[in-house]
Design a protein around this motif. Structure first.
Motif, PDB file in Angstrom:
ATOM      1  N   PHE A  51     -31.300 -61.326  55.128  1.00 22.91           N
ATOM      2  CA  PHE A  51     -32.705 -61.335  55.530  1.00 22.91           C
ATOM      3  C   PHE A  51     -33.428 -60.346  54.627  1.00 22.91           C
ATOM      4  CE2 PHE A  51     -35.704 -60.299  59.377  1.00 22.91           C
ATOM      5  CZ  PHE A  51     -36.753 -60.934  58.734  1.00 22.91           C
ATOM      6  N   ASP A  52     -34.154 -60.848  53.632  1.00 25.59           N
ATOM      7  CA  ASP A  52     -34.852 -59.994  52.672  1.00 25.59           C
ATOM      8  C   ASP A  52     -36.280 -59.765  53.154  1.00 25.59           C
ATOM      9  OD1 ASP A  52     -35.719 -58.542  50.517  1.00 25.59           O
ATOM     10  OD2 ASP A  52     -35.093 -59.992  48.994  1.00 25.59           O
ATOM     11  N   ILE A  53     -36.577 -58.544  53.558  1.00 27.04           N
ATOM     12  CA  ILE A  53     -37.902 -58.244  54.111  1.00 27.04           C
ATOM     13  C   ILE A  53     -38.866 -57.697  53.058  1.00 27.04           C
ATOM     14  CG2 ILE A  53     -37.012 -57.889  56.429  1.00 27.04           C
ATOM     15  CD1 ILE A  53     -37.296 -54.845  55.954  1.00 27.04           C
ATOM     16  N   HIS A  54     -38.418 -57.697  51.791  1.00 24.67           N
ATOM     17  CA  HIS A  54     -39.307 -57.209  50.734  1.00 24.67           C
ATOM     18  C   HIS A  54     -38.993 -57.955  49.443  1.00 24.67           C
ATOM     19  CE1 HIS A  54     -41.375 -53.439  48.837  1.00 24.67           C
ATOM     20  NE2 HIS A  54     -41.687 -54.556  48.179  1.00 24.67           N
ATOM     21  N   THR A  55     -39.643 -59.096  49.265  1.00 28.74           N
ATOM     22  CA  THR A  55     -39.483 -59.881  48.042  1.00 28.74           C
ATOM     23  C   THR A  55     -40.815 -60.500  47.651  1.00 28.74           C
ATOM     24  OG1 THR A  55     -38.418 -61.785  47.007  1.00 28.74           O
ATOM     25  CG2 THR A  55     -38.652 -61.862  49.412  1.00 28.74           C
ATOM     26  N   HIS A  56     -41.121 -60.396  46.364  1.00 30.01           N
ATOM     27  CA  HIS A  56     -42.366 -60.948  45.830  1.00 30.01           C
ATOM     28  C   HIS A  56     -42.159 -62.298  45.142  1.00 30.01           C
ATOM     29  CE1 HIS A  56     -44.378 -57.128  46.636  1.00 30.01           C
ATOM     30  NE2 HIS A  56     -43.345 -56.530  46.083  1.00 30.01           N
ATOM     31  N   GLY A  57     -40.909 -62.714  44.976  1.00 30.34           N
ATOM     32  CA  GLY A  57     -40.688 -64.015  44.362  1.00 30.34           C
ATOM     33  C   GLY A  57     -39.420 -64.081  43.551  1.00 30.34           C
TER      34      GLY A  57
END
Length: 388
Positions: A51-57
């Motif tokens: 669960f990645d809670i910090h990704t811009h793309g």
């Protein structure tokens, strides 16, 4: 039609099950989990997906493009690296651009909650608003002209555009008005993360008292540690109340300080994130993060404008979460059980989603990562189907 899945062991948020046999129904749900006999050859471990809670793309697309095509490509890319759920993360941009991006991301989140969503794609389940309520002094690559003072009315406009899907927000607690916004967000069920901040220790403690529960990419874009004024970083590492993100790529944080972070926060409060941008999974070259230019060279992403001035300001990462999990095992000696928990159960607990995301039990979606005996990701299963 039923199918079965077996392994050497299954790691859940609360137990280790040896030689599990899982039955999965035609809808991709777990029917049962039973102990089995020792398999003849399998030495794999099943865990929750990440669960990645910090990704811009990633895969050449930024989530702020906010189109079905762009978000679909990002979702497919990160699923191939073990992510089952994620928070598309915005960066500081003009207000109109942010509002438009939030609307587009919200449509994808709504679609992901229906049966029309491809089960083999990672599901966006909320939004992480990183900026514009941050510190000029620790803005990193966030455009200075678009940074704004904390404002409850503006946040409410953002949340309305997002259809109520903002689940996490990064705020610099020393900026006037921030504590009122932290209280407002907390009252309305939005988790607050301290980040892009030059806060002193007392200002960080005030944020915790106001409701902040986490820290954004620990060490990065923070006032450095001082033995007489511990500042925000000392408070983050010391506080038993705060979760703490970390970008474990060997670029943003040295291995020694990865070990210090894990010792300080322990296996229950440390969270692995990628802070990945569009260049993740792509060759070196020129990309964008939000509205500004980024140049990637030798696996490091820098603000392109700063490079022309001889400065090397990191601009997100090209990290994938499976590599972060592998790195924390290598850098800090973490077990596979601990490393995968940092990327799955802990972010779910932060957001109060521990019974919805990464929870392995009958009736839940059959979402698993498959690891080799050496702790490397071998494959991912979403909704009972292997991710290509």
């Amino acid at each position: 039609m039923l199918q079965t899945l077996s392994a050497r062991r299954l790691l859940t948020s609360s137990a280790t099950i040896d030689f599990p046999v899982l039955t999965i129904d035609g809808d991709g749900l777990i029917v049962s989990i039973e102990p089995g006999a020792a398999p003849a050859s399998s030495d794999t471990t099943l865990t929750s997906t990440f669960f990645d809670i910090h990704t811009h793309g990633g895969a050449s697309h930024d989530v702020m493009e906010a189109t079905p095509e762009a978000l679909g490509i990002v979702s497919r890319f990160i699923a191939a690296h073990g992510v089952g759920h994620y928070l598309p993360t915005t960066v500081t941009a003009p207000v109109d651009k942010t509002l438009a991006s939030l609307e587009g991301i919200a449509r994808a989140i709504d679609l992901a909650s229906t049966t029309d969503w491809d089960a083999r794609l990672a599901r966006p389940v909320g939004i992480h608003l990183e900026g514009p309520f941050i510190s000029h002094a620790k803005r990193g690559v966030h455009p200075e002209a678009d940074i704004l003072p904390p404002n409850i009315s503006l946040f409410d406009r953002f949340q309305q555009a997002a259809g109520g899907h903002i689940r996490l927000i990064t705020i610099a607690p020393e900026v006037p008005g921030s504590l009122d916004l932290i209280r407002h967000c907390t009252r309305n069920g939005v988790r607050v993360s301290i980040g892009h901040t030059n806060a002193a220790s007392d200002e960080a403690h005030a944020a915790i008292e106001a409701g902040a529960q986490s820290a954004t990419h620990t060490y990065n874009a923070m006032r450095p540690l001082n033995h007489r004024e511990p500042g925000v970083l000392g408070t983050v590492l010391d506080s038993e109340m705060l979760f703490a993100e970390l970008i474990c790529d060997g670029v943003h944080v040295a291995p020694e300080l990865v070990r210090l972070w894990l010792k300080a926060k322990g296996p229950q409060r440390a969270i692995l994130v990628t802070d990945s941008m569009a260049a993740a999974g792509m060759p070196d070259g020129d990309y964008t993060l939000g509205t500004f230019a980024v140049r990637v060279a030798e696996g490091r992403a820098f603000a392109a404008d700063d490079l022309t001035k001889g400065q090397h300001t990191l601009a997100g990462s090209v990290l994938t979460l499976d590599r972060a999990v592998a790195n924390v095992q290598r850098f800090a000696g973490a077990s596979l059980e601990v490393a995968t928990g940092l990327a799955s159960h802990n972010p779910a607990f932060l957001l109060g989603l521990e019974r919805a995301i990464g929870y392995i039990a009958p009736g839940q979606p059959a979402n698993f990562n498959v690891f080799t005996a050496s702790g490397e990701l071998q494959g991912t299963i979403l909704g009972g189907a292997a991710v290509a």
